[in-house]
Design an enzyme around this catalytic site. Sequence first.
Site, PDB file in Angstrom:
ATOM      1  N   GLU A 293      -0.027  -1.180   5.979  1.00 22.18           N
ATOM      2  CA  GLU A 293       1.188  -0.051   6.611  1.00 22.18           C
ATOM      3  C   GLU A 293       0.848   1.209   7.025  1.00 22.18           C
ATOM      4  O   GLU A 293       1.281   1.475   7.970  1.00 22.18           O
ATOM      5  CB  GLU A 293       2.537  -0.681   5.995  1.00 22.18           C
ATOM      6  CG  GLU A 293       3.387  -0.217   6.656  1.00 22.18           C
ATOM      7  CD  GLU A 293       4.658   1.193   6.838  1.00 22.18           C
ATOM      8  OE1 GLU A 293       5.105   1.011   7.619  1.00 22.18           O
ATOM      9  OE2 GLU A 293       4.027   1.457   5.837  1.00 22.18           O
TER      10      GLU A 293
ATOM     11  N   ASP B 293       1.271  -1.335   0.218  1.00 26.35           N
ATOM     12  CA  ASP B 293      -0.322  -0.029   0.175  1.00 26.35           C
ATOM     13  C   ASP B 293       0.404   0.907  -0.028  1.00 26.35           C
ATOM     14  O   ASP B 293       2.054   1.424   0.311  1.00 26.35           O
ATOM     15  CB  ASP B 293      -0.855  -0.063   1.407  1.00 26.35           C
ATOM     16  CG  ASP B 293      -0.383  -0.168   2.817  1.00 26.35           C
ATOM     17  OD1 ASP B 293       0.894  -0.431   3.006  1.00 26.35           O
ATOM     18  OD2 ASP B 293      -0.184   0.738   3.556  1.00 26.35           O
TER      19      ASP B 293
END
Length: 486
Positions: A188, A121
């Site tokens: 994250e 991400d």
Amino acid sequence: MKLVLRALVVLLGLLIIVLLVNTIRLTSHQLTNVPPATPIHVPDSAIQRLAGAIRIPTVSYTDYALTDTTQFDEFLTYIKASFPLVHQRLKQETFNQYGLLFEWEGRNPSLKPILLMGHYDVVPVIQGTQRMWKKPPFDGVIEDGYLYGRGTLDDKMSVIGLLESAEYLLQSGFQPERTLFLAFGHDEETAGFLGAQTIAAALKKRSVSLEYILDEGGIIKTDGVSGMQKPVALIGISEKGYLSLELTAVGKGGHSSMPPPQTSIGMVAEAISKLEKHPFHARLNGGVDHLLDYLASEVSFGQRIVFANQWLFAPLIEKTLAQTKSGNASIRTTTAPTIFRAGAKDNVLPIDATATINFRLLPGDTVEGVIERVKEIIENDSITVSVLGKGNNPAAVSDPETPAFLTIHKTIKSVFPDVAVAPYIMLGATDSKFYSALSTAIYRFSPLPLNDEGTQTIHGTNERIGVKDYQNMIRFYVALIKNSQS
């Protein structure tokens, strides 16, 4: 009087002898005569595959409802097509639909597995800054030896680089002795609770014990550290903790023409001023001491005396490091006011005022200790101190003298022979914090040469990776997997 002077001269002489002995006895931590990694051909198609991954905007948002999950579905489809052998021969699991865990079973079950990890991400591009990019942030343009785009440095390059390495090893017929896990989180950038935390919990439930863990983190700092101009490969042996506090004061409000001696805004502002004027104490034993130990053999003789005698020169070292933002953050728990909310109209006194203060905790400090010290500093019972969200203590410091650290050190030297290697404390947070129950050897390193200017593009504009640097990253991961088999 003469006796006193003689005594002082003798003491000074003894001090000089102690300083010199400590300096001369200093042994280098740097590995020498490391054979170069076995050359491998990284095809041009590798950078094209990373470019394809960059073109899929897997942006994660704190408010998960804003996250476009169709992009994450597309990413999973993309890597399945791009790395067929990995998906055919490795066991694959998903967690909360998008967290990924691959298991490459080793031939020797008596050897503890290793876990290499990253996240795919990315943070959003701030609205209005797209025009500041040399190339559009999600177009994956390759130009003048660089691939531009969000995620080229944080952290799709690790995810795709690890998959490239595994695919290469599978194509070459390699079979590991030691089981290898590849873990890739999908959130994250928004704390990692759905991805890394869930994957780590599953492995813990299975009683998995790991030889070591390697996550993103330190880089090869090409413009040096601590006065060194030589490139330094920084391996994170811990990371700072995280805590945000809200300071709230409540007043009576009313008309601005008749203000009290101090408004709610004034009370909170005074508290912030006190916190900024009384920073947390500087300490070398939060991790900088390990950095200095490893670099002592690489600096001038004068600096070596200082580094080898931290018991005497700690105040000087702390004062020097405190002169830069990164140096200051490496020796203390930092205090950063980030949000202030109060008032709605220019002629109305606000009833309440709230400020958000973010703290990054140095190893050795705790969430409870920071809260207690904040209350002591502001000295105002009228101000409420409350925790915003979830705080976490610093990660445990992993030993830089383990066989695992040595393996990483050796691999760095085999691919980047001209760099010095040193442990350090990560100032930011990574997904590795969730894996503490699985190993005491958790390290954070991205095999990527960057200078100060390059590091500013992470989460910023013009994020980019050198094509040759990415090829060396793949070579590093291939060599690391091979070097970790005994």
